[in-house]
Design a protein around this motif. Structure first.
Motif, PDB file in Angstrom:
ATOM      1  N   LEU A  22     -16.682  -0.598 -43.658  1.00  0.00           N
ATOM      2  CA  LEU A  22     -16.479  -1.972 -45.067  1.00  0.00           C
ATOM      3  C   LEU A  22     -16.464  -3.251 -43.481  1.00  0.00           C
ATOM      4  O   LEU A  22     -15.270  -3.336 -42.820  1.00  0.00           O
ATOM      5  N   PHE A  23     -17.408  -4.160 -42.672  1.00  0.00           N
ATOM      6  CA  PHE A  23     -16.990  -5.167 -41.849  1.00  0.00           C
ATOM      7  C   PHE A  23     -16.399  -4.280 -40.978  1.00  0.00           C
ATOM      8  O   PHE A  23     -15.630  -5.355 -40.690  1.00  0.00           O
ATOM      9  N   GLY A  24     -16.806  -3.234 -40.235  1.00  0.00           N
ATOM     10  CA  GLY A  24     -15.799  -2.666 -39.285  1.00  0.00           C
ATOM     11  C   GLY A  24     -14.425  -2.514 -39.240  1.00  0.00           C
ATOM     12  O   GLY A  24     -13.504  -2.318 -38.651  1.00  0.00           O
ATOM     13  N   ARG A  25     -14.822  -2.236 -40.762  1.00  0.00           N
ATOM     14  CA  ARG A  25     -12.813  -1.262 -41.005  1.00  0.00           C
ATOM     15  C   ARG A  25     -13.473  -0.009 -41.818  1.00  0.00           C
ATOM     16  O   ARG A  25     -14.117  -0.332 -42.808  1.00  0.00           O
ATOM     17  N   PRO A  26     -12.135   1.024 -41.110  1.00  0.00           N
ATOM     18  CA  PRO A  26     -12.861   1.822 -42.143  1.00  0.00           C
ATOM     19  C   PRO A  26     -11.929   1.960 -43.447  1.00  0.00           C
ATOM     20  O   PRO A  26     -10.769   1.798 -43.575  1.00  0.00           O
ATOM     21  N   TYR A  27     -12.744   3.000 -44.730  1.00  0.00           N
ATOM     22  CA  TYR A  27     -11.697   3.037 -45.796  1.00  0.00           C
ATOM     23  C   TYR A  27     -12.197   4.792 -46.128  1.00  0.00           C
ATOM     24  O   TYR A  27     -13.196   4.763 -46.151  1.00  0.00           O
ATOM     25  N   HIS A  28     -11.469   4.950 -47.062  1.00  0.00           N
ATOM     26  CA  HIS A  28     -10.999   6.573 -47.426  1.00  0.00           C
ATOM     27  C   HIS A  28     -11.896   5.635 -48.906  1.00  0.00           C
ATOM     28  O   HIS A  28     -11.340   5.350 -49.605  1.00  0.00           O
TER      29      HIS A  28
ATOM     30  N   GLU B  66     -12.475   5.753 -57.986  1.00  0.00           N
ATOM     31  CA  GLU B  66     -12.682   5.195 -56.271  1.00  0.00           C
ATOM     32  C   GLU B  66     -13.875   4.254 -55.891  1.00  0.00           C
ATOM     33  O   GLU B  66     -13.468   3.786 -55.101  1.00  0.00           O
ATOM     34  N   GLN B  67     -14.915   4.261 -56.805  1.00  0.00           N
ATOM     35  CA  GLN B  67     -16.091   3.823 -56.181  1.00  0.00           C
ATOM     36  C   GLN B  67     -15.267   2.431 -56.568  1.00  0.00           C
ATOM     37  O   GLN B  67     -15.974   1.591 -55.845  1.00  0.00           O
ATOM     38  N   ALA B  68     -14.595   2.307 -57.533  1.00  0.00           N
ATOM     39  CA  ALA B  68     -14.538   1.199 -58.071  1.00  0.00           C
ATOM     40  C   ALA B  68     -13.224   0.223 -57.067  1.00  0.00           C
ATOM     41  O   ALA B  68     -13.044  -0.622 -56.255  1.00  0.00           O
ATOM     42  N   LYS B  69     -12.507   0.724 -56.510  1.00  0.00           N
ATOM     43  CA  LYS B  69     -12.074   0.483 -55.535  1.00  0.00           C
ATOM     44  C   LYS B  69     -12.766   0.216 -53.434  1.00  0.00           C
ATOM     45  O   LYS B  69     -11.343  -0.824 -53.330  1.00  0.00           O
ATOM     46  N   ILE B  70     -13.357   1.048 -53.746  1.00  0.00           N
ATOM     47  CA  ILE B  70     -14.625   0.854 -52.606  1.00  0.00           C
ATOM     48  C   ILE B  70     -15.606  -0.606 -52.730  1.00  0.00           C
ATOM     49  O   ILE B  70     -14.922  -1.896 -52.300  1.00  0.00           O
ATOM     50  N   ASP B  71     -15.372  -1.167 -54.128  1.00  0.00           N
ATOM     51  CA  ASP B  71     -16.093  -2.213 -55.034  1.00  0.00           C
ATOM     52  C   ASP B  71     -15.108  -3.378 -54.539  1.00  0.00           C
ATOM     53  O   ASP B  71     -15.881  -4.376 -53.899  1.00  0.00           O
ATOM     54  N   ARG B  72     -13.948  -3.159 -54.938  1.00  0.00           N
ATOM     55  CA  ARG B  72     -13.179  -3.935 -54.662  1.00  0.00           C
ATOM     56  C   ARG B  72     -12.584  -4.785 -53.779  1.00  0.00           C
ATOM     57  O   ARG B  72     -12.864  -6.238 -52.916  1.00  0.00           O
ATOM     58  N   ALA B  73     -12.914  -3.938 -52.268  1.00  0.00           N
ATOM     59  CA  ALA B  73     -12.756  -3.932 -51.023  1.00  0.00           C
ATOM     60  C   ALA B  73     -13.410  -4.615 -50.594  1.00  0.00           C
ATOM     61  O   ALA B  73     -13.236  -5.606 -49.711  1.00  0.00           O
ATOM     62  N   THR B  74     -14.778  -3.705 -50.686  1.00  0.00           N
ATOM     63  CA  THR B  74     -16.156  -5.132 -50.328  1.00  0.00           C
ATOM     64  C   THR B  74     -16.465  -6.623 -50.723  1.00  0.00           C
ATOM     65  O   THR B  74     -16.463  -7.298 -49.777  1.00  0.00           O
TER      66      THR B  74
ATOM     67  N   LEU C 140     -13.392  -8.539 -49.147  1.00  0.00           N
ATOM     68  CA  LEU C 140     -13.685  -8.363 -47.337  1.00  0.00           C
ATOM     69  C   LEU C 140     -15.410  -9.670 -47.246  1.00  0.00           C
ATOM     70  O   LEU C 140     -15.335 -10.454 -46.564  1.00  0.00           O
ATOM     71  N   GLU C 141     -15.658  -9.383 -49.109  1.00  0.00           N
ATOM     72  CA  GLU C 141     -17.053 -10.570 -48.061  1.00  0.00           C
ATOM     73  C   GLU C 141     -16.782 -12.120 -48.879  1.00  0.00           C
ATOM     74  O   GLU C 141     -17.105 -13.307 -47.932  1.00  0.00           O
ATOM     75  N   ARG C 142     -15.495 -12.470 -49.083  1.00  0.00           N
ATOM     76  CA  ARG C 142     -14.179 -13.956 -49.202  1.00  0.00           C
ATOM     77  C   ARG C 142     -13.968 -14.401 -47.958  1.00  0.00           C
ATOM     78  O   ARG C 142     -13.642 -14.759 -48.224  1.00  0.00           O
ATOM     79  N   GLU C 143     -13.721 -13.558 -47.043  1.00  0.00           N
ATOM     80  CA  GLU C 143     -12.907 -13.676 -46.207  1.00  0.00           C
ATOM     81  C   GLU C 143     -13.924 -14.864 -45.381  1.00  0.00           C
ATOM     82  O   GLU C 143     -15.817 -15.616 -45.617  1.00  0.00           O
ATOM     83  N   THR C 144     -13.800 -15.772 -44.454  1.00  0.00           N
ATOM     84  CA  THR C 144     -14.312 -16.775 -43.929  1.00  0.00           C
ATOM     85  C   THR C 144     -14.218 -16.053 -42.128  1.00  0.00           C
ATOM     86  O   THR C 144     -13.895 -14.943 -42.128  1.00  0.00           O
ATOM     87  N   PRO C 145     -15.218 -16.247 -41.418  1.00  0.00           N
ATOM     88  CA  PRO C 145     -15.551 -15.580 -40.666  1.00  0.00           C
ATOM     89  C   PRO C 145     -14.484 -15.879 -39.336  1.00  0.00           C
ATOM     90  O   PRO C 145     -14.165 -14.785 -38.969  1.00  0.00           O
ATOM     91  N   GLN C 146     -13.925 -16.770 -39.745  1.00  0.00           N
ATOM     92  CA  GLN C 146     -12.400 -16.649 -38.875  1.00  0.00           C
ATOM     93  C   GLN C 146     -11.351 -15.964 -39.454  1.00  0.00           C
ATOM     94  O   GLN C 146     -10.494 -15.652 -38.591  1.00  0.00           O
TER      95      GLN C 146
END
Length: 268
Positions: free
Chosen positions: A67-73, A91-99, A102-108
Motif C-alpha cells: 500500500l503506497f510503497g509499504r507492506p501490510y500483512h 482482516e479486510q477491514a484492517k487493510i481498508d482502514r490502513a488504505t 494512507l490516502e489522507r496523507e499529503t505528498p510530503q
C-alpha cells in the motif's frame, strides 16, 4: 586496461570473498525491489519432544500487500485452518482502514513516511554487509541448483574479527555454506549451524549449539531473486527458564508484481 579488466574479472570469479561481497550488495538491491511485489507466505512451527519428534504443529499463512510503497500483512489462515467469513471481514477491514489512512496523507507526509520505512529496512539489513569480513571462505566443488551453475563456498568465523554491528556478533558463532549463482552472483541456498551458544537481550533468550538454518531463494520474473523457503531448527531457552525445541519453516510463493498502468502479473 583490457588486461586489468580481465584480471579483476578473474579475481571476482575465483576469490570467494569477492564473490560473497558482490552477492551481498546485489542482495540489498533485491530487498529494495521486493516492495514492487505482493506475495503469500506460510509459517509452520513444529514443537519437538525430547526425541526430536513433533509434539504439536501450528500453521499460519498471510498475504503481504503493498500500500503506497509499504507492506501490510493480511492473515488468511490461522492454526492450520482458513479464516472464517467473519475473520476474513475483520482482516479486510484492517487493510481498508490502513488504505484510507494512507490516502489522507499529503505528498510530503508520504515522502517522510516512506523515507523512514526505507531507512529502517536498511538498518535492519546493514549487518549483512559484514559477512565478507567476518568469515574465512573456501571454494568447494561447484554444483547445479535448479538447473543453474552455482559456486559452493564454505564459511567459518574469522578468528579475532570484531563485529561493528550488534547483530553481526552472532557471526562469530556460526559456520556454513553458501550456494551462489554463477551467472548473476545471487545466493540461491544457504546452510548454517551454530557452533556456540547465541544469546539475545541480556541472555533473555538463548540458542544452543547445533541449531541449523536453511534458506533458499528463487528467481522471479527474470529480474529479481526473492525468498523461497527458510527452515530453522534448534533448542534453547526463553527468559532462561522455558526450554524450547522447535522447527520453524516459512515458505513464500505467488509473487505478483504491481505496475502503475497494468494488471497484476502472476509469477511463481
Amino acid at each position: 586496461m583490457l588486461l586489468l579488466a580481465g584480471s579483476l574479472l578473474l579475481r571476482a570469479e575465483t576469490d570467494p570473498r569477492e564473490i560473497v561481497r558482490k552477492c551481498i550488495e546485489l542482495d540489498q538491491t533485491n530487498w529494495v525491489r521486493m516492495k514492487d511485489y505482493t506475495w503469500t507466505a506460510r509459517e509452520t512451527t513444529r514443537h519437538l519432544d525430547s526425541e526430536g519428534k513433533p509434539a504439536s504443529v501450528d500453521t499460519e499463512a498471510w498475504e503481504t500487500v503493498i500500500l503506497f510503497g509499504r507492506p501490510y500483512h493480511k492473515t488468511i489462515e490461522r492454526h492450520g485452518k482458513p479464516l472464517s467469513p467473519e475473520e476474513q471481514k475483520k482482516e479486510q477491514a484492517k487493510i481498508d482502514r490502513a488504505t484510507a489512512k494512507l490516502e489522507r496523507e499529503t505528498p510530503q507526509e508520504r515522502q517522510i513516511h516512506l523515507a523512514d520505512y526505507e531507512k529502517q529496512r536498511e538498518k535492519d539489513r546493514a549487518f549483512l554487509r559484514e559477512i565478507p569480513d567476518a568469515f574465512d571462505f573456501r571454494l568447494e566443488a561447484g554444483e547445479k541448483v535448479d538447473g543453474r551453475e552455482a559456486w559452493v563456498i564454505h564459511a567459518a568465523p574469522k578468528p579475532g574479527y570484531r563485529p561493528r554491528h550488534g547483530d553481526a556478533q552472532a557471526f562469530q558463532k556460526i559456520e556454513g555454506k553458501i550456494w551462489i549463482d554463477k551467472s548473476e552472483f545471487q545466493w540461491v541456498r544457504l546452510e548454517a549451524k551454530t557452533i556456540d551458544t547465541i544469546s539475545w537481550g541480556l541472555c533473555l533468550a538463548r540458542l544452543n549449539p547445533g541449531a541449523t538454518l536453511l534458506f533458499e531463494q528463487t528467481r522471479v520474473n527474470d529480474e529479481v531473486w526473492l525468498p523461497k523457503r527458510e527452515l530453522l531448527s534448534g533448542t534453547g531457552r526463553f527468559v532462561l527458564v522455558r526450554k524450547m525445541s522447535e522447527e520453524q519453516e516459512t515458505t513464500w510463493n505467488n509473487y505478483r508484481k504491481f505496475q502503475v498502468d497494468s494488471k497484476v502479473v502472476a509469477t511463481q
